[in-house]
Design a protein around this motif. Structure first.
Motif, PDB file in Angstrom:
ATOM      1  N   ASP A 117     -52.755 -81.752  -3.506  1.00 28.82           N
ATOM      2  CA  ASP A 117     -53.190 -83.144  -3.683  1.00 28.82           C
ATOM      3  C   ASP A 117     -54.454 -83.431  -2.867  1.00 28.82           C
ATOM      4  OD1 ASP A 117     -51.036 -83.718  -5.397  1.00 28.82           O
ATOM      5  OD2 ASP A 117     -49.736 -84.133  -3.689  1.00 28.82           O
ATOM      6  N   ASP A 118     -55.399 -82.484  -2.912  1.00 30.72           N
ATOM      7  CA  ASP A 118     -56.676 -82.582  -2.206  1.00 30.72           C
ATOM      8  C   ASP A 118     -56.539 -82.612  -0.686  1.00 30.72           C
ATOM      9  OD1 ASP A 118     -58.134 -82.506  -4.570  1.00 30.72           O
ATOM     10  OD2 ASP A 118     -58.068 -84.681  -4.793  1.00 30.72           O
ATOM     11  N   ILE A 119     -55.409 -82.137  -0.175  1.00 35.43           N
ATOM     12  CA  ILE A 119     -55.182 -82.068   1.279  1.00 35.43           C
ATOM     13  C   ILE A 119     -54.998 -80.604   1.673  1.00 35.43           C
ATOM     14  CG2 ILE A 119     -53.681 -82.740   3.192  1.00 35.43           C
ATOM     15  CD1 ILE A 119     -52.881 -85.185   1.453  1.00 35.43           C
ATOM     16  N   PRO A 120     -55.875 -80.065   2.532  1.00 30.27           N
ATOM     17  CA  PRO A 120     -55.708 -78.685   2.981  1.00 30.27           C
ATOM     18  C   PRO A 120     -54.449 -78.536   3.840  1.00 30.27           C
ATOM     19  CG  PRO A 120     -57.874 -79.553   3.587  1.00 30.27           C
ATOM     20  CD  PRO A 120     -57.068 -80.691   3.089  1.00 30.27           C
ATOM     21  N   VAL A 121     -53.662 -77.514   3.538  1.00 32.95           N
ATOM     22  CA  VAL A 121     -52.459 -77.210   4.315  1.00 32.95           C
ATOM     23  C   VAL A 121     -52.812 -76.026   5.210  1.00 32.95           C
ATOM     24  CG1 VAL A 121     -50.021 -76.593   4.217  1.00 32.95           C
ATOM     25  CG2 VAL A 121     -51.008 -78.028   2.416  1.00 32.95           C
ATOM     26  N   LEU A 122     -53.253 -76.334   6.424  1.00 35.51           N
ATOM     27  CA  LEU A 122     -53.742 -75.297   7.334  1.00 35.51           C
ATOM     28  C   LEU A 122     -52.636 -74.798   8.258  1.00 35.51           C
ATOM     29  CD1 LEU A 122     -57.236 -76.804   8.147  1.00 35.51           C
ATOM     30  CD2 LEU A 122     -56.644 -75.059   6.467  1.00 35.51           C
ATOM     31  N   LEU A 123     -51.595 -74.281   7.657  1.00 37.44           N
ATOM     32  CA  LEU A 123     -50.474 -73.698   8.386  1.00 37.44           C
ATOM     33  C   LEU A 123     -50.439 -72.202   8.092  1.00 37.44           C
ATOM     34  CD1 LEU A 123     -47.775 -76.371   7.511  1.00 37.44           C
ATOM     35  CD2 LEU A 123     -49.034 -76.159   9.646  1.00 37.44           C
ATOM     36  N   VAL A 124     -50.464 -71.390   9.128  1.00 38.15           N
ATOM     37  CA  VAL A 124     -50.478 -69.942   8.947  1.00 38.15           C
ATOM     38  C   VAL A 124     -49.264 -69.493   8.143  1.00 38.15           C
ATOM     39  CG1 VAL A 124     -50.464 -67.720  10.141  1.00 38.15           C
ATOM     40  CG2 VAL A 124     -51.860 -69.598  11.020  1.00 38.15           C
ATOM     41  N   ASP A 125     -48.108 -70.123   8.360  1.00 39.17           N
ATOM     42  CA  ASP A 125     -46.895 -69.743   7.625  1.00 39.17           C
ATOM     43  C   ASP A 125     -47.001 -70.041   6.125  1.00 39.17           C
ATOM     44  OD1 ASP A 125     -45.725 -68.846   9.944  1.00 39.17           O
ATOM     45  OD2 ASP A 125     -44.574 -70.674  10.274  1.00 39.17           O
ATOM     46  N   ASP A 128     -63.983 -83.327   0.807  1.00 42.08           N
ATOM     47  CA  ASP A 128     -65.278 -83.780   1.307  1.00 42.08           C
ATOM     48  C   ASP A 128     -66.031 -82.599   1.930  1.00 42.08           C
ATOM     49  OD1 ASP A 128     -67.393 -84.889   2.791  1.00 42.08           O
ATOM     50  OD2 ASP A 128     -66.231 -86.699   3.216  1.00 42.08           O
ATOM     51  N   PRO A 129     -67.268 -82.351   1.505  1.00 38.39           N
ATOM     52  CA  PRO A 129     -68.055 -81.249   2.068  1.00 38.39           C
ATOM     53  C   PRO A 129     -68.243 -81.350   3.582  1.00 38.39           C
ATOM     54  CG  PRO A 129     -69.134 -82.156   0.124  1.00 38.39           C
ATOM     55  CD  PRO A 129     -67.964 -83.033   0.433  1.00 38.39           C
ATOM     56  N   GLN A 130     -68.295 -82.566   4.123  1.00 36.72           N
ATOM     57  CA  GLN A 130     -68.415 -82.736   5.571  1.00 36.72           C
ATOM     58  C   GLN A 130     -67.170 -82.209   6.280  1.00 36.72           C
ATOM     59  OE1 GLN A 130     -71.144 -83.614   7.131  1.00 36.72           O
ATOM     60  NE2 GLN A 130     -72.201 -83.909   5.192  1.00 36.72           N
ATOM     61  N   LEU A 131     -66.008 -82.390   5.663  1.00 40.00           N
ATOM     62  CA  LEU A 131     -64.764 -81.877   6.237  1.00 40.00           C
ATOM     63  C   LEU A 131     -64.769 -80.356   6.234  1.00 40.00           C
ATOM     64  CD1 LEU A 131     -61.902 -82.316   7.330  1.00 40.00           C
ATOM     65  CD2 LEU A 131     -61.112 -82.407   4.969  1.00 40.00           C
ATOM     66  N   LEU A 132     -65.243 -79.756   5.140  1.00 42.33           N
ATOM     67  CA  LEU A 132     -65.292 -78.293   5.064  1.00 42.33           C
ATOM     68  C   LEU A 132     -66.191 -77.685   6.141  1.00 42.33           C
ATOM     69  CD1 LEU A 132     -65.358 -77.537   1.242  1.00 42.33           C
ATOM     70  CD2 LEU A 132     -63.551 -77.016   2.880  1.00 42.33           C
ATOM     71  N   LYS A 133     -67.175 -78.438   6.600  1.00 41.40           N
ATOM     72  CA  LYS A 133     -68.076 -77.930   7.639  1.00 41.40           C
ATOM     73  C   LYS A 133     -67.406 -77.846   9.006  1.00 41.40           C
ATOM     74  CE  LYS A 133     -72.411 -79.470   5.622  1.00 41.40           C
ATOM     75  NZ  LYS A 133     -73.585 -80.322   5.808  1.00 41.40           N
ATOM     76  N   ALA A 177     -61.071 -72.053  -5.977  1.00 40.88           N
ATOM     77  CA  ALA A 177     -59.998 -72.532  -6.863  1.00 40.88           C
ATOM     78  C   ALA A 177     -59.195 -73.604  -6.143  1.00 40.88           C
ATOM     79  CB  ALA A 177     -59.144 -71.374  -7.339  1.00 40.88           C
ATOM     80  N   GLU A 178     -57.916 -73.397  -5.932  1.00 41.09           N
ATOM     81  CA  GLU A 178     -57.046 -74.381  -5.266  1.00 41.09           C
ATOM     82  C   GLU A 178     -56.666 -73.925  -3.868  1.00 41.09           C
ATOM     83  OE1 GLU A 178     -56.170 -77.462  -6.411  1.00 41.09           O
ATOM     84  OE2 GLU A 178     -57.636 -77.006  -7.949  1.00 41.09           O
ATOM     85  N   GLU A 179     -57.574 -73.172  -3.226  1.00 37.29           N
ATOM     86  CA  GLU A 179     -57.299 -72.633  -1.895  1.00 37.29           C
ATOM     87  C   GLU A 179     -58.548 -72.730  -1.026  1.00 37.29           C
ATOM     88  OE1 GLU A 179     -54.232 -69.012  -2.682  1.00 37.29           O
ATOM     89  OE2 GLU A 179     -56.336 -68.577  -3.045  1.00 37.29           O
ATOM     90  N   LEU A 180     -58.320 -72.641   0.274  1.00 35.01           N
ATOM     91  CA  LEU A 180     -59.403 -72.452   1.236  1.00 35.01           C
ATOM     92  C   LEU A 180     -59.219 -71.053   1.794  1.00 35.01           C
ATOM     93  CD1 LEU A 180     -59.446 -75.854   3.154  1.00 35.01           C
ATOM     94  CD2 LEU A 180     -60.971 -75.092   1.341  1.00 35.01           C
ATOM     95  N   VAL A 181     -60.237 -70.216   1.668  1.00 33.44           N
ATOM     96  CA  VAL A 181     -60.133 -68.813   2.056  1.00 33.44           C
ATOM     97  C   VAL A 181     -60.997 -68.563   3.282  1.00 33.44           C
ATOM     98  CG1 VAL A 181     -60.467 -66.437   1.291  1.00 33.44           C
ATOM     99  CG2 VAL A 181     -59.697 -68.164  -0.341  1.00 33.44           C
ATOM    100  N   CYS A 182     -60.413 -67.883   4.257  1.00 33.74           N
ATOM    101  CA  CYS A 182     -61.117 -67.554   5.495  1.00 33.74           C
ATOM    102  C   CYS A 182     -62.028 -66.348   5.257  1.00 33.74           C
ATOM    103  CB  CYS A 182     -60.118 -67.238   6.602  1.00 33.74           C
ATOM    104  SG  CYS A 182     -60.919 -66.770   8.148  1.00 33.74           S
ATOM    105  N   SER A 183     -63.292 -66.487   5.665  1.00 34.71           N
ATOM    106  CA  SER A 183     -64.258 -65.402   5.488  1.00 34.71           C
ATOM    107  C   SER A 183     -64.036 -64.272   6.493  1.00 34.71           C
ATOM    108  CB  SER A 183     -65.679 -65.933   5.600  1.00 34.71           C
ATOM    109  OG  SER A 183     -65.886 -66.489   6.880  1.00 34.71           O
TER     110      SER A 183
END
Length: 54
Positions: free
Chosen positions: A40-48, A4-9, A24-30
């Motif tokens: 499965d469309d769920i961001p895995v926001l774990l540094v490890d 969801d674009p609202q979640l990305l914000k 692609a299949e990742e979220l990249v920090c700028s």
């Protein structure tokens, strides 16, 4: 990837609090370049679990 674009914000990098963008299949920090997987469309926001920049 169908995030969801609202979640990305509102989610940020858990390591440096930089903005995340969908690539692609990742979220990249700028700010620090860490790439977090999306499973499965769920961001895995774990540094490890993040891929370090090249």
């Amino acid at each position: 990837m169908n995030i969801d674009p609202q979640l990305l914000k509102i989610i940020v990098c858990p390591d440096c609090h930089g903005e995340l963008s969908a690539q692609a299949e990742e979220l990249v920090c700028s700010a620090c370049g860490l790439a977090y997987p999306v499973r499965d469309d769920i961001p895995v926001l774990l540094v490890d679990e993040a891929r370090k920049p090249a």
